[in-house]
Scaffold this active site. Structure first.
Site, PDB file in Angstrom:
ATOM      1  N   GLN A   1      52.268  57.518  53.368  1.00  0.00           N
ATOM      2  CA  GLN A   1      51.102  58.187  52.768  1.00  0.00           C
ATOM      3  C   GLN A   1      50.979  57.816  51.279  1.00  0.00           C
ATOM      4  OE1 GLN A   1      53.272  60.566  54.924  1.00  0.00           O
ATOM      5  NE2 GLN A   1      52.131  59.402  56.416  1.00  0.00           N
TER       6      GLN A   1
ATOM      7  N   ASP B   1      47.695  53.865  52.829  1.00  0.00           N
ATOM      8  CA  ASP B   1      47.160  52.561  53.260  1.00  0.00           C
ATOM      9  C   ASP B   1      46.928  51.603  52.097  1.00  0.00           C
ATOM     10  OD1 ASP B   1      47.181  53.610  55.810  1.00  0.00           O
ATOM     11  OD2 ASP B   1      45.101  54.281  55.706  1.00  0.00           O
TER      12      ASP B   1
HETATM   13  P1  GDP Z   1      50.237  50.923  54.236  1.00  0.00           P
HETATM   14  O1  GDP Z   1      50.074  52.093  55.119  1.00  0.00           O
HETATM   15  O2  GDP Z   1      50.254  51.274  52.798  1.00  0.00           O
HETATM   16  O3  GDP Z   1      51.398  50.061  54.619  1.00  0.00           O
HETATM   17  O4  GDP Z   1      48.938  50.010  54.446  1.00  0.00           O
HETATM   18  P2  GDP Z   1      48.228  49.660  55.864  1.00  0.00           P
HETATM   19  O5  GDP Z   1      49.064  48.674  56.580  1.00  0.00           O
HETATM   20  O6  GDP Z   1      47.851  50.898  56.586  1.00  0.00           O
HETATM   21  O7  GDP Z   1      46.872  49.036  55.362  1.00  0.00           O
HETATM   22  C1  GDP Z   1      46.822  47.922  54.528  1.00  0.00           C
HETATM   23  C2  GDP Z   1      45.997  46.829  55.221  1.00  0.00           C
HETATM   24  O8  GDP Z   1      45.675  45.826  54.289  1.00  0.00           O
HETATM   25  C3  GDP Z   1      46.751  46.123  56.331  1.00  0.00           C
HETATM   26  O9  GDP Z   1      45.841  45.697  57.306  1.00  0.00           O
HETATM   27  C4  GDP Z   1      47.376  44.927  55.613  1.00  0.00           C
HETATM   28  O10 GDP Z   1      47.636  43.832  56.494  1.00  0.00           O
HETATM   29  C5  GDP Z   1      46.296  44.592  54.635  1.00  0.00           C
HETATM   30  N1  GDP Z   1      46.735  44.006  53.358  1.00  0.00           N
HETATM   31  C6  GDP Z   1      47.820  44.310  52.602  1.00  0.00           C
HETATM   32  N2  GDP Z   1      47.802  43.633  51.430  1.00  0.00           N
HETATM   33  C7  GDP Z   1      46.679  42.886  51.446  1.00  0.00           C
HETATM   34  C8  GDP Z   1      46.061  42.005  50.500  1.00  0.00           C
HETATM   35  O11 GDP Z   1      46.555  41.770  49.397  1.00  0.00           O
HETATM   36  N3  GDP Z   1      44.876  41.449  50.864  1.00  0.00           N
HETATM   37  C9  GDP Z   1      44.269  41.688  52.071  1.00  0.00           C
HETATM   38  N4  GDP Z   1      43.125  41.116  52.325  1.00  0.00           N
HETATM   39  N5  GDP Z   1      44.821  42.517  52.970  1.00  0.00           N
HETATM   40  C10 GDP Z   1      45.998  43.124  52.662  1.00  0.00           C
HETATM   41  P1  IMO Z   2      50.369  55.443  55.509  1.00  0.00           P
HETATM   42  O1  IMO Z   2      51.862  55.615  55.383  1.00  0.00           O
HETATM   43  C1  IMO Z   2      46.408  57.209  55.227  1.00  0.00           C
HETATM   44  C2  IMO Z   2      46.019  61.437  56.295  1.00  0.00           C
HETATM   45  C3  IMO Z   2      45.219  61.791  57.519  1.00  0.00           C
HETATM   46  C4  IMO Z   2      44.663  63.125  57.097  1.00  0.00           C
HETATM   47  C5  IMO Z   2      45.819  63.741  56.313  1.00  0.00           C
HETATM   48  C6  IMO Z   2      46.679  64.681  57.139  1.00  0.00           C
HETATM   49  O2  IMO Z   2      49.977  54.458  56.549  1.00  0.00           O
HETATM   50  O3  IMO Z   2      49.765  55.191  54.180  1.00  0.00           O
HETATM   51  P2  IMO Z   2      48.496  64.307  59.043  1.00  0.00           P
HETATM   52  O4  IMO Z   2      48.403  63.663  60.389  1.00  0.00           O
HETATM   53  O5  IMO Z   2      49.513  63.691  58.162  1.00  0.00           O
HETATM   54  O6  IMO Z   2      48.655  65.788  59.129  1.00  0.00           O
HETATM   55  O7  IMO Z   2      47.057  64.074  58.355  1.00  0.00           O
HETATM   56  O8  IMO Z   2      46.607  62.660  55.878  1.00  0.00           O
HETATM   57  N1  IMO Z   2      47.129  60.471  56.505  1.00  0.00           N
HETATM   58  C7  IMO Z   2      47.097  59.194  56.110  1.00  0.00           C
HETATM   59  N2  IMO Z   2      46.103  58.474  55.533  1.00  0.00           N
HETATM   60  N3  IMO Z   2      47.616  56.633  55.435  1.00  0.00           N
HETATM   61  C8  IMO Z   2      48.625  57.346  55.982  1.00  0.00           C
HETATM   62  O9  IMO Z   2      49.871  56.859  56.078  1.00  0.00           O
HETATM   63  C9  IMO Z   2      48.378  58.679  56.389  1.00  0.00           C
HETATM   64  N4  IMO Z   2      49.120  59.643  56.972  1.00  0.00           N
HETATM   65  C10 IMO Z   2      48.352  60.728  57.024  1.00  0.00           C
HETATM   66  O10 IMO Z   2      44.210  60.851  57.774  1.00  0.00           O
HETATM   67  O11 IMO Z   2      43.599  62.941  56.201  1.00  0.00           O
HETATM   68 MG    MG Z   3      48.821  52.764  56.654  1.00  0.00          MG
END
Ligand code: GDP
Ligand code: IMO
Ligand code: MG
Length: 434
Positions: A225, A14
């Site tokens: 991840q 994330d």
């Molecule tokens: P990913 O799994 O690595 O693609 O990240 P996620 O989408 O799960 O989580 C990142 C969150 O932060 C999302 O809600 C994005 O829209 C948000 N986001 C990404 N870059 C930025 C940033 O530079 N600033 C802010 N405020 N939000 C961001």
């Molecule tokens: P993105 O691509 C954050 C975490 C789960 C749990 C552990 C194992 O959006 O960054 P699983 O279902 O994979 O067996 O869970 O890994 N987890 C993530 N946490 N971002 C993800 O993906 C995740 N994918 C799995 O919360 O702790």
């Molecule tokens: Mg994510």
């Protein structure tokens, strides 16, 4: 000549990978997911519309970009179909989608086992999985009892393997976990129907990617991840079940390791983690909650609140070395604005000794003392998302970026300052020579 960039998460997922891949995909011909499955949630915000991708590669918003789900990913065909339907309903073309015939398929018994195992784990033993069946599906792959996408197009073979899998899983679900058994017929029918609907997308993706490499096309390898969730190098057993680090690219996309050239390591300006496991720089109570609210830190896949804490340079240095990160992308710098003075973890100490890297054993994380440095508050009231020129950022924001860069001895090549596609400041050279 190959022309690739690999995007990996440097923390616990994330980090904002989706946003960065989307921004880079404008210059790419191909985006390849090489591991993970529907556990991922990659968010992209374009003109106020939010898209969250779980299995479909984050390049699909650009017509003409091939979006490959590689052999290293695990694919729930029903979930993929639902995701595709949702994307299509928004008027987005899926013509570029490709699904590897060698990818393993996630079935309802994988989800049932994931859930049953989590239920049985007590207290600190709970991993906090996404319950998408990821671990049990990769376990079947390694045990050679898995079913691959290609198997669904050989009906007799599929029926036979599914029947045998269900015999085994139902025995485990029933006798070990007291969970209800699953019936063959509905699963068989639903997955055959999904396979039929998805057939136009299914192909030998390794050859596709190798051809693109030979032609020198711009390719993005999309990590899911993050390094600390990598099955080998993360905080085992609180990890996912695939290699989320750069090493996963070769295996999971079906390319030689040399195809990995520049590596963009994505790191949030602070740290988050969803699910259980070690997190030394975690902020508990009000300070952590405030960071969560400022950053809207709720899981894109499960909606769970993310645990929040300070940036951890010991953890990041480890991740950078392991991934071969050539450039850091620092995201969510805007979130820290107005939070107050910022702390950064610069060292771990245990029993009076400095630790050079995060410990391998779960138990060794207990009792780690943090060495921290405090940096000045990043001011509120500045239009971070609208800033295109790094030099225009407030001094404290630039000091923070440059502190991180100096401590990690790796350039920060982009700074992300908002969720929108446009909120991105380029510092280094463009990723693809244009
Ligand atoms: P990913 O799994 O690595 O693609 O990240 P996620 O989408 O799960 O989580 C990142 C969150 O932060 C999302 O809600 C994005 O829209 C948000 N986001 C990404 N870059 C930025 C940033 O530079 N600033 C802010 N405020 N939000 C961001
Ligand atoms: P993105 O691509 C954050 C975490 C789960 C749990 C552990 C194992 O959006 O960054 P699983 O279902 O994979 O067996 O869970 O890994 N987890 C993530 N946490 N971002 C993800 O993906 C995740 N994918 C799995 O919360 O702790
Ligand atoms: Mg994510």
């Amino acid at each position: 000549m190959a022309n690739t960039a690999t995007i990996v998460g440097l923390q616990w997922g994330d980090e904002g990978k989706g946003k960065i891949i989307d921004a880079l995909a404008a210059q790419a011909k191909m985006v390849v997911r090489f591991q993970g499955g529907g556990n991922a949630g990659h968010t992209v915000v374009v003109e106020g519309v939010k898209h969250v991708f779980h299995l479909v590669p984050t390049g699909i918003l650009y017509p003409g970009v091939q979006c490959v789900i590689g052999n290293g990913a695990v694919v729930d065909l029903l979930a993929l179909q639902a995701e595709i339907d949702g994307i299509r309903a928004q008027g987005i073309s899926l013509e570029g989608l490709k699904i590897s015939d060698k990818a393993h398929v996630v079935f309802p018994y994988h989800q049932a086992l994931d859930e049953a195992r989590e239920k049985l784990r007590q207290g600190k033993q709970k991993i906090g999985t996404t319950k998408r069946g990821i671990g049990p599906c990769y376990a079947d792959k390694a045990a050679r009892t898995g079913i691959r996408v290609a198997d669904l197009y050989r009906p007799e073979r599929f029926a036979d393997r599914l029947r045998r899998a269900l015999d085994e899983k139902n025995a485990v679900l029933h006798h070990l976990f007291g969970a209800p058994p699953l019936e063959f017929e509905p699963i068989h029918a639903a997955y055959l129907a999904a396979a039929e609907a998805l057939e136009p997308y299914v192909t030998d993706c390794s050859t596709l990617v190798l051809d693109a490499l030979d032609e020198g096309q711009e390719i993005l390898f999309e990590g899911a991840q993050g390094v600390m969730l990598d099955i080998d190098h993360g905080t085992y057993p609180y990890v996912t079940s695939s290699n989320a680090s750069t090493a996963g690219v070769a295996v999971g996309a079906g390319v030689p390791p040399a195809a990995v050239q520049q590596v963009l390591g994505i790191a949030k300006a602070y740290t988050t983690r969803v699910g259980a496991g070690p997190f030394p720089s975690e902020l508990h109570g009000e300070p952590g909650e405030r960071l969560r609210e400022l950053g809207h830190e709720y899981g894109a896949t499960t909606g769970r609140p993310r645990r929040c804490g300070w940036l951890d340079l010991v953890q990041l240095r480890y991740a950078i070395r392991l991934t071969g990160t050539t450039g850091i992308v620092l995201t969510k710098l805007d979130t820290l604005a107005g939070y107050g003075p910022i702390q950064v973890v610069t060292g771990y100490r245990k029993d009076g000794l400095d630790l050079a890297a995060p410990p391998a054993q779960e138990a060794d994380w207990d009792g780690i003392e943090l060495v921290t440095e405090t940096l000045a508050e990043i001011p509120e009231g500045f239009d971070y998302a609208g800033c295109k020129d790094y030099a225009q950022l407030p001094q404290a924001a630039r000091d923070y970026v440059e502190f991180v860069e100096a401590k990690l001895a790796t350039p920060v090549v982009m700074v992300s300052t908002g969720p929108q596609r446009s909120a991105l400041i380029q510092r280094g050279k463009p990723v693809f020579a244009v």
